[in-house]
Design an enzyme around this catalytic site. Structure first.
Site, PDB file in Angstrom:
ATOM      1  N   ASP A 149      35.975  49.015  34.738  1.00 28.55           N
ATOM      2  CA  ASP A 149      36.636  48.898  36.029  1.00 28.55           C
ATOM      3  C   ASP A 149      38.080  49.337  35.824  1.00 28.55           C
ATOM      4  O   ASP A 149      38.726  48.916  34.863  1.00 28.55           O
ATOM      5  CB  ASP A 149      36.579  47.455  36.530  1.00 28.55           C
ATOM      6  CG  ASP A 149      37.326  47.276  37.825  1.00 28.55           C
ATOM      7  OD1 ASP A 149      37.143  48.106  38.735  1.00 28.55           O
ATOM      8  OD2 ASP A 149      38.110  46.317  37.934  1.00 28.55           O
ATOM      9  N   ASP A 203      37.301  42.360  36.427  1.00 28.22           N
ATOM     10  CA  ASP A 203      38.096  41.148  36.627  1.00 28.22           C
ATOM     11  C   ASP A 203      38.002  40.583  38.032  1.00 28.22           C
ATOM     12  O   ASP A 203      38.576  39.542  38.320  1.00 28.22           O
ATOM     13  CB  ASP A 203      39.575  41.428  36.305  1.00 28.22           C
ATOM     14  CG  ASP A 203      40.193  42.448  37.247  1.00 28.22           C
ATOM     15  OD1 ASP A 203      39.433  43.096  38.006  1.00 28.22           O
ATOM     16  OD2 ASP A 203      41.430  42.624  37.212  1.00 28.22           O
ATOM     17  N   ASP A 248      33.166  42.781  40.902  1.00 28.87           N
ATOM     18  CA  ASP A 248      32.523  43.176  39.650  1.00 28.87           C
ATOM     19  C   ASP A 248      31.409  42.215  39.227  1.00 28.87           C
ATOM     20  O   ASP A 248      30.684  42.497  38.274  1.00 28.87           O
ATOM     21  CB  ASP A 248      33.557  43.240  38.513  1.00 28.87           C
ATOM     22  CG  ASP A 248      34.660  44.245  38.785  1.00 28.87           C
ATOM     23  OD1 ASP A 248      34.336  45.366  39.213  1.00 28.87           O
ATOM     24  OD2 ASP A 248      35.841  43.908  38.569  1.00 28.87           O
TER      25      ASP A 248
END
Length: 800
Positions: free
Chosen positions: A298, A554, A558
């Site tokens: 990410d 985070d 996600d």
């Protein structure tokens, strides 16, 4: 005060609390200590050993129950490690701010976030995290929803706008009415899937469980047949002796020390990683990450820090650099509550503003040159608006400037700077500075804006990101960047940190079917504007292609992908949902810790594979001999205490020493296959030696059971030593010392404590028989080891 801002009354709050409409903590809870203890104690493995110990207890030969020490140690280590992980997890902050300001009875007061009730009026300012889903009733603010959506662009909120729990207020102050509490919150609903149990995907665990299941199926029928053959048929054997020899065969089949070794090695890895600020929430994920061949990243919080920074300032035409720098800095600094973009500009210029008594430091290439940046006095400020997309100011002396999105500032004149803006916008947000004639009473631009400069503001890339990315590239790991941001911006950042083929990007909004998404998973390296559900589907698509996938993230957006991945890694500063579902948490929020985790995993797995072969020698040996001695007319040649001597010095001690050594080799092949291939040469050699000694001793030499048992114990130890020597190549001081200790330990146990371990004094015929068996064992073992090794190496090459 506006009536709607007075908030709830004390009676209203009490009524809502009574109805359960309170913001209770809906995050995932760790298991209680009682649950941890029960799950580690009540296992099939422990039950089998306990039953065998009870049989030995009946005989009164308590020394033969010493094998239970290993079982107790194994269980204790498992409990201690999990309790330690639980306590570390519980200490992590669940939410960035544990307090929130609310309006109650017409007064502003501070309460805990779990005391917020439905309908409360909460007051949120810059830096506050939204504790519950709410609707703005007064004021405006800019909100960062990246933890929820993955989109790092700030979202403007005003009266009537919805605020999602878990988002952060970046600028402005608002009064908002709570619309959902507890499990009804947006973040709680998305993370609900994280609460479901997920089976551990560990090849080592699956292999060990497979061995235990296989042993548990055959152990008692085989033991019963062996006992019946010894006690009820053939030469007369006393009941206790028949029980002990049968238990010895069964105990030898169980690789109890291997379970202990695995738990210990992984627990040591957990401790080592904790020193590097890495929290391991699932023991076997260390192994999984070491086997990963695809890593999904990410962007926000992993490659970037989540903050913004100025990349460069580009002047246009004949604009003076000093004028551009002073105007940019002065407009940004004039904002009483600067948003993320304005703060980045302020930070960029602050270190070139002369400070009293300060020492001028050298600056990076992207900083202004060594010149003073003038800060202008401000006569009038035109605040930023999400509608007009710019802010402005009138400086002392009458000069007027605006700063904002070029399309909105320049209007029809945007074409004059379009190419330059699009060039800079590849990996940054671009704003234009323009000189204007002034502003009317309503704050609208007066006159035709004259573009002076462009400023590019980009995500702040972690200083260690490129180095960490390079490590994974060198290890042959395929890297995918998955983000909710604009794919062009994500691609630009990915290229900066060196991700291969980062120019191959796709906008996930164009992937309208699962088939298109699965095809994109193999064709592209960078994915932008990805929804939480699409992130999960991308992970599943990669797994469908046979990849072992790790996911870092985070945010709540996600969570689904983290849960679906083979190994999930979260940042401690991220959302509570991401931390709860992740197997690994980077407590220092530093992606650079990942190589240490991989290195620890490789050390653990490679060393375990090498050491586990020592245990399986005993397992295979015991199984085959148990079957043989059902057919042969003699008593099984081992007692439980004798297996303890063999296990301690030729298996347990060397396996622990070898398993804790440095080892960064890449993982090759399957765990169980690797272990069996290394163990078979020793197993076959020991079986042949034991059978040969029994046949010769009983048919030719006329030796008794105790003498035959003594030789069998020592020849098995000798074969174990041969395997240790081969596993110790190339020799190091520690490995050489290990071999000396192994030899010394077996000799010590046999000479100083012969009665404890059932070792009889050697006669001349015993010496001859043992010497011949030991001598023949050497070439047989080496021949088998070389043959199996060559076959295994060729097989691995074919599989690559």
């Amino acid at each position: 005060m506006d009536k709607k801002l007075e908030g709830l009354s004390s009676s209203d709050v009490a009524a809502r609390v009574a109805r359960g409409q309170v913001n209770v903590d809906a995050s995932v809870k760790t298991r209680s200590i009682k649950q941890i203890v029960v799950s580690n104690v009540c296992t099939l493995f422990n039950a089998i050993n306990l039953i065998l110990a009870c049989f030995v207890f009946i005989t009164g030969s308590y020394k033969n129950m010493l094998f239970m020490i290993v079982i107790v140690c194994n269980t204790a280590i498992g409990i201690i490690q999990e309790v330690r992980s639980k306590r570390t997890t519980d200490r992590l902050s669940i939410i960035a701010s544990s307090k929130v300001d609310v309006m109650r009875d017409g007064a502003r007061q501070e309460i805990s976030v779990d005391e917020v009730v439905l309908g409360d009026i909460i007051v949120l300012g810059r830096g506050d995290q939204v504790p519950s889903d709410s609707v703005v009733v007064h004021g405006t603010c800019d909100v960062n929803e990246s933890l929820l959506t993955g989109e790092s662009k700030l979202v403007r909120k005003e009266a009537g706008s919805e605020l999602m729990s878990g988002s952060f207020v970046n600028a402005g102050t608002v009064y908002a009415q709570v619309t959902h509490v507890g499990a009804d919150n947006y973040a709680a609903k998305i993370s609900a899937e994280a609460k479901e149990h997920k089976a551990v995907n560990s090849e080592i665990m699956n292999s060990l469980n497979g061995i235990i299941r296989f042993v548990s199926i055959i152990i008692f029928p085989l033991g019963a047949i062996l006992f019946a053959r010894e006690y009820f048929t053939g030469a007369y054997i006393e009941l206790n002796d028949a029980i002990l020899s049968s238990v010895a065969a069964l105990v030898g089949m169980i690789p109890e020390g291997l379970i202990l070794l695995t738990s210990t090695v992984l627990a040591v890895a957990v401790v080592r990683l904790s020193r590097s600020k890495v929290l391991v929430q699932q023991l076997y994920c260390i192994e999984t990450l070491a086997r990963v061949d695809t890593l999904c990243l990410d962007k926000t919080g992993t490659i970037t820090t989540g903050k913004m920074e100025v990349d460069r300032v580009v002047t246009l035409g004949d604009c003076d650099e000093g004028e551009a720098d002073g105007a940019f800095y002065s407009i940004a600094d004039a904002d009483e509550d600067p948003n993320e973009t304005a703060q980045a500009i302020i930070d960029y210029y602050q270190d070139v503003i002369p400070q009293p008594g300060a020492v001028r430091h050298s600056r990076r290439r992207t900083k202004p040159s060594d010149r003073s940046v003038k800060k202008y006095g401000i006569e009038r400020v035109i605040p930023f608006s999400s509608d007009k997309k710019w802010s402005g100011a009138v400086f002392e002396g009458g000069a007027s400037y605006v700063m904002g999105a070029a399309q909105f500032v320049l209007g029809k004149d945007y074409a004059t700077v379009k190419n330059r803006v699009e060039e800079l916008a590849q990996n940054a947000r671009v704003m234009v500075l323009a000189r204007v004639d002034g502003f009317d009473d309503e704050g609208r631009i007066a006159g035709r804006p004259q573009p002076l400069a462009l400023i590019a503001i980009k995500d702040q890339i972690r200083s260690t990101a490129a180095q960490t990315i390079q490590y994974f590239i060198e290890q042959g790991v395929d890297l995918k960047v998955i983000s909710g941001d604009d794919p062009r911006t994500v691609s630009g950042i990915a290229q900066i940190v060196g991700i291969p083929h980062a120019d191959a990007y796709v906008d996930a909004t164009t992937l309208l079917s699962d088939a298109a998404l699965e095809n994109a998973a193999t064709c592209y390296q960078v994915f932008g504007r990805v929804t939480p559900e699409q992130k999960k589907k991308l992970v599943l698509a990669l797994q469908k292609e046979g990849h072992t996938v790790a996911m870092t993230g985070d945010g709540v957006n996600d969570v689904l992908a983290l849960k679906a991945s083979d190994c999930s890694v979260a940042m401690a500063a991220g959302s509570d949902a991401a931390r709860n579902v992740a197997q690994l948490v980077l407590v220092n929020n530093d992606f650079a810790s990942m190589p240490k985790v991989v290195a620890e995993g490789r050390r653990a797995i490679n060393n375990l594979q090498r050491s586990a072969s020592l245990f399986l020698v005993k397992t295979v040996l015991s199984m085959v001999l148990a079957v043989c001695f059902i057919i042969l007319p003699w008593q099984y040649p081992f007692q439980p205490i004798q297996m303890t001597l063999i296990s301690a010095f030729t298996i347990g001690l060397p396996s622990f020493v070898l398993a804790l050594e440095p080892n960064k080799d890449r993982i090759k092949g399957k765990f169980l296959v690797n272990v069996i291939v290394r163990s078979l040469p020793g197993s076959i050699t020991a079986i042949l030696a034991v059978l040969g000694l029994n046949i010769v001793s009983y048919t030719t030499l006329g030796l008794d059971y105790a003498q035959v048992s003594t030789m069998c114990v020592l020849v098995t130890a000798w074969v174990g030593l041969l395997l240790i020597v081969r596993l110790s190549f190339p020799f190091t001081p520690i490995r050489a010392a290990l071999i000396v200790v192994v030899i010394g330990g077996v000799i010590l146990g046999s000479t100083v404590f012969p009665s404890l371990f059932g070792i009889e004094p050697f006669t001349q015929s015993m010496v001859v028989a043992f010497a011949v068996a030991a001598a023949i064992a050497v070439p047989v073992f080496n021949l088998l080891y070389q043959a199996f090794g060559s076959w295994h190496a060729k097989r691995q090459e074919e599989l690559v």
